[in-house]
Design an enzyme around this catalytic site. Structure first.
Site, PDB file in Angstrom:
ATOM      1  N   PRO A 148     -71.897  -9.881  17.310  1.00  0.00           N
ATOM      2  CA  PRO A 148     -71.753  -9.722  18.752  1.00  0.00           C
ATOM      3  C   PRO A 148     -70.365 -10.033  19.303  1.00  0.00           C
ATOM      4  O   PRO A 148     -69.703 -10.963  18.852  1.00  0.00           O
ATOM      5  CB  PRO A 148     -72.787 -10.691  19.337  1.00  0.00           C
ATOM      6  CG  PRO A 148     -73.156 -11.605  18.226  1.00  0.00           C
ATOM      7  CD  PRO A 148     -72.948 -10.843  16.960  1.00  0.00           C
ATOM      8  N   ASN A 149     -69.985  -9.212  20.257  1.00  0.00           N
ATOM      9  CA  ASN A 149     -68.751  -9.345  21.045  1.00  0.00           C
ATOM     10  C   ASN A 149     -67.492  -8.945  20.284  1.00  0.00           C
ATOM     11  O   ASN A 149     -66.406  -8.889  20.863  1.00  0.00           O
ATOM     12  CB  ASN A 149     -68.601 -10.771  21.618  1.00  0.00           C
ATOM     13  CG  ASN A 149     -69.796 -11.160  22.465  1.00  0.00           C
ATOM     14  OD1 ASN A 149     -70.173 -10.422  23.357  1.00  0.00           O
ATOM     15  ND2 ASN A 149     -70.433 -12.284  22.170  1.00  0.00           N
TER      16      ASN A 149
ATOM     17  N   ARG B 241     -60.719  -9.245  24.259  1.00  0.00           N
ATOM     18  CA  ARG B 241     -61.451 -10.522  24.279  1.00  0.00           C
ATOM     19  C   ARG B 241     -60.559 -11.654  23.781  1.00  0.00           C
ATOM     20  O   ARG B 241     -60.154 -11.663  22.612  1.00  0.00           O
ATOM     21  CB  ARG B 241     -62.673 -10.406  23.365  1.00  0.00           C
ATOM     22  CG  ARG B 241     -63.446 -11.686  23.200  1.00  0.00           C
ATOM     23  CD  ARG B 241     -64.465 -11.579  22.071  1.00  0.00           C
ATOM     24  NE  ARG B 241     -65.182 -12.827  21.927  1.00  0.00           N
ATOM     25  CZ  ARG B 241     -65.840 -13.181  20.830  1.00  0.00           C
ATOM     26  NH1 ARG B 241     -65.878 -12.363  19.780  1.00  0.00           N
ATOM     27  NH2 ARG B 241     -66.459 -14.321  20.774  1.00  0.00           N
TER      28      ARG B 241
ATOM     29  N   TYR C 147     -58.148 -14.235  19.244  1.00  0.00           N
ATOM     30  CA  TYR C 147     -58.504 -13.178  18.287  1.00  0.00           C
ATOM     31  C   TYR C 147     -57.408 -12.130  18.076  1.00  0.00           C
ATOM     32  O   TYR C 147     -57.594 -11.213  17.273  1.00  0.00           O
ATOM     33  CB  TYR C 147     -59.802 -12.487  18.745  1.00  0.00           C
ATOM     34  CG  TYR C 147     -60.980 -13.442  18.814  1.00  0.00           C
ATOM     35  CD1 TYR C 147     -61.497 -14.006  17.652  1.00  0.00           C
ATOM     36  CD2 TYR C 147     -61.562 -13.799  20.026  1.00  0.00           C
ATOM     37  CE1 TYR C 147     -62.564 -14.895  17.698  1.00  0.00           C
ATOM     38  CE2 TYR C 147     -62.634 -14.685  20.087  1.00  0.00           C
ATOM     39  CZ  TYR C 147     -63.128 -15.230  18.918  1.00  0.00           C
ATOM     40  OH  TYR C 147     -64.178 -16.115  18.968  1.00  0.00           O
TER      41      TYR C 147
ATOM     42  N   ASN D  14     -68.667 -10.532   9.299  1.00  0.00           N
ATOM     43  CA  ASN D  14     -68.266 -11.465  10.358  1.00  0.00           C
ATOM     44  C   ASN D  14     -69.474 -11.597  11.282  1.00  0.00           C
ATOM     45  O   ASN D  14     -69.699 -10.741  12.142  1.00  0.00           O
ATOM     46  CB  ASN D  14     -67.045 -10.974  11.133  1.00  0.00           C
ATOM     47  CG  ASN D  14     -66.563 -12.034  12.132  1.00  0.00           C
ATOM     48  OD1 ASN D  14     -67.305 -12.948  12.477  1.00  0.00           O
ATOM     49  ND2 ASN D  14     -65.330 -11.908  12.589  1.00  0.00           N
TER      50      ASN D  14
ATOM     51  N   ALA E 223     -70.982 -15.080  16.705  1.00  0.00           N
ATOM     52  CA  ALA E 223     -71.730 -16.270  17.158  1.00  0.00           C
ATOM     53  C   ALA E 223     -73.019 -16.491  16.369  1.00  0.00           C
ATOM     54  O   ALA E 223     -73.507 -17.632  16.284  1.00  0.00           O
ATOM     55  CB  ALA E 223     -72.028 -16.165  18.648  1.00  0.00           C
TER      56      ALA E 223
ATOM     57  N   GLU F  14     -68.216 -13.954   3.840  1.00  0.00           N
ATOM     58  CA  GLU F  14     -68.226 -14.296   5.276  1.00  0.00           C
ATOM     59  C   GLU F  14     -66.778 -14.419   5.740  1.00  0.00           C
ATOM     60  O   GLU F  14     -65.977 -15.119   5.103  1.00  0.00           O
ATOM     61  CB  GLU F  14     -68.956 -15.630   5.469  1.00  0.00           C
ATOM     62  CG  GLU F  14     -68.956 -16.134   6.904  1.00  0.00           C
ATOM     63  CD  GLU F  14     -69.573 -17.538   7.036  1.00  0.00           C
ATOM     64  OE1 GLU F  14     -70.265 -17.996   6.094  1.00  0.00           O
ATOM     65  OE2 GLU F  14     -69.342 -18.179   8.085  1.00  0.00           O
TER      66      GLU F  14
ATOM     67  N   HIS G  36     -63.998 -14.823   9.222  1.00  0.00           N
ATOM     68  CA  HIS G  36     -63.759 -15.117  10.638  1.00  0.00           C
ATOM     69  C   HIS G  36     -62.290 -14.876  10.930  1.00  0.00           C
ATOM     70  O   HIS G  36     -61.423 -15.196  10.106  1.00  0.00           O
ATOM     71  CB  HIS G  36     -64.123 -16.562  10.967  1.00  0.00           C
ATOM     72  CG  HIS G  36     -65.566 -16.859  10.704  1.00  0.00           C
ATOM     73  ND1 HIS G  36     -66.567 -16.497  11.579  1.00  0.00           N
ATOM     74  CD2 HIS G  36     -66.177 -17.429   9.638  1.00  0.00           C
ATOM     75  CE1 HIS G  36     -67.735 -16.854  11.066  1.00  0.00           C
ATOM     76  NE2 HIS G  36     -67.526 -17.410   9.892  1.00  0.00           N
TER      77      HIS G  36
ATOM     78  N   SER H  56     -60.725 -16.223  13.693  1.00  0.00           N
ATOM     79  CA  SER H  56     -60.220 -17.552  14.065  1.00  0.00           C
ATOM     80  C   SER H  56     -60.683 -18.571  13.013  1.00  0.00           C
ATOM     81  O   SER H  56     -61.438 -18.230  12.094  1.00  0.00           O
ATOM     82  CB  SER H  56     -60.767 -17.948  15.438  1.00  0.00           C
ATOM     83  OG  SER H  56     -62.174 -18.164  15.369  1.00  0.00           O
TER      84      SER H  56
ATOM     85  N   ARG I 260     -62.031 -25.308  16.367  1.00  0.00           N
ATOM     86  CA  ARG I 260     -62.466 -24.981  17.738  1.00  0.00           C
ATOM     87  C   ARG I 260     -63.618 -25.905  18.173  1.00  0.00           C
ATOM     88  O   ARG I 260     -63.743 -27.011  17.666  1.00  0.00           O
ATOM     89  CB  ARG I 260     -62.841 -23.495  17.777  1.00  0.00           C
ATOM     90  CG  ARG I 260     -61.659 -22.591  17.374  1.00  0.00           C
ATOM     91  CD  ARG I 260     -62.038 -21.130  17.381  1.00  0.00           C
ATOM     92  NE  ARG I 260     -62.398 -20.685  18.717  1.00  0.00           N
ATOM     93  CZ  ARG I 260     -63.060 -19.547  18.968  1.00  0.00           C
ATOM     94  NH1 ARG I 260     -63.399 -18.755  17.955  1.00  0.00           N
ATOM     95  NH2 ARG I 260     -63.368 -19.204  20.200  1.00  0.00           N
TER      96      ARG I 260
ATOM     97  N   ARG J  44     -69.050 -24.611  16.756  1.00  0.00           N
ATOM     98  CA  ARG J  44     -68.590 -23.602  15.793  1.00  0.00           C
ATOM     99  C   ARG J  44     -68.353 -24.198  14.399  1.00  0.00           C
ATOM    100  O   ARG J  44     -68.011 -23.487  13.455  1.00  0.00           O
ATOM    101  CB  ARG J  44     -67.291 -22.945  16.279  1.00  0.00           C
ATOM    102  CG  ARG J  44     -67.439 -22.176  17.572  1.00  0.00           C
ATOM    103  CD  ARG J  44     -66.155 -21.444  17.934  1.00  0.00           C
ATOM    104  NE  ARG J  44     -66.099 -21.152  19.347  1.00  0.00           N
ATOM    105  CZ  ARG J  44     -66.662 -20.086  19.933  1.00  0.00           C
ATOM    106  NH1 ARG J  44     -67.287 -19.190  19.209  1.00  0.00           N
ATOM    107  NH2 ARG J  44     -66.579 -19.912  21.241  1.00  0.00           N
TER     108      ARG J  44
HETATM  109  C1  DQA Z   1     -65.711 -15.555  15.018  1.00  0.00           C
HETATM  110  C2  DQA Z   1     -65.874 -17.044  15.342  1.00  0.00           C
HETATM  111  C3  DQA Z   1     -67.185 -17.309  16.056  1.00  0.00           C
HETATM  112  O1  DQA Z   1     -67.318 -18.687  16.372  1.00  0.00           O
HETATM  113  C4  DQA Z   1     -67.255 -16.516  17.350  1.00  0.00           C
HETATM  114  O2  DQA Z   1     -68.515 -16.688  17.965  1.00  0.00           O
HETATM  115  C5  DQA Z   1     -66.915 -15.080  17.179  1.00  0.00           C
HETATM  116  C6  DQA Z   1     -65.868 -14.689  16.251  1.00  0.00           C
HETATM  117  C7  DQA Z   1     -64.308 -15.249  14.428  1.00  0.00           C
HETATM  118  O3  DQA Z   1     -64.170 -14.174  13.857  1.00  0.00           O
HETATM  119  O4  DQA Z   1     -63.388 -16.046  14.558  1.00  0.00           O
HETATM  120  O5  DQA Z   1     -67.451 -14.227  17.877  1.00  0.00           O
HETATM  121  O6  DQA Z   1     -66.679 -15.200  14.059  1.00  0.00           O
END
Ligand code: DQA
Length: 146
Positions: free
Chosen positions: A10-11, A18, A23, A73, A76, A100, A102, A104, A109, A113
């Site tokens: 998501p997102n 964003r 990011y 990825n 959240a 997996e 990410h 960030s 953070r 997280r």
């Molecule tokens: C994320 C890190 C997650 O905590 C966050 O909710 C994201 C992106 C990252 O790629 O850094 O949506 O997965």
């Protein structure tokens, strides 16, 4: 070697606009172009994004059934989705790599997280390197998967 599924939660469809301070300024299309450009000959990049947990789980089933390696990825969902974790476990228990990633570094953070419910069932985890996290994951899978 075939296809690598690059699955995004998501997102992440909003990459570019964003929180660019967190990011970066690259969009998901930029990420797809980048990975397609660096993928070794014979490796197809199938990059997808969804905000829907059920759809993400169905893509992991597709990976199991089609024996396709995965870069995930979970966004959240990383921090609380036991359903996604169980589906990710199906991939690795089937002997397929699931890396997996990410963009960030979640450990630098907010404290919510700092927990990943996915990591324990992943083949490996790469975080905090921007789009480079994905590139390294693709590189690893391309070098180690038949
Ligand atoms: C994320 C890190 C997650 O905590 C966050 O909710 C994201 C992106 C990252 O790629 O850094 O949506 O997965």
């Amino acid at each position: 070697m075939g296809t690598i599924l690059i699955l995004n939660g998501p997102n992440l469809g909003r990459l570019g606009s964003r929180e660019p301070d967190v990011y970066g300024s690259g969009s998901l299309d930029d990420l797809r172009d980048h990975l397609t450009g660096i993928a070794p000959v014979g490796v197809d990049i199938d990059l997808r994004q969804t905000n829907d947990e059920a759809e993400l789980i169905s893509w992991l089933y597709e990976a199991v059934d089609g024996r396709i390696p995965v870069v995930l990825n979970p966004a959240a969902f990383t921090h609380y989705s036991y359903a996604l974790r169980d589906a990710a476990a199906l991939v690795t228990k089937a002997g397929l790599p699931l890396v997996e990633v990410h963009i960030s570094n979640p450990h630098a953070r907010e404290s919510f997280r700092h927990t990943s419910v996915i990591s324990a069932v992943a083949t490996g985890v790469i975080a905090g390197l921007g789009f480079e996290s994905y590139r390294l994951a693709v590189d690893h899978i391309a070098r180690t998967s038949g």
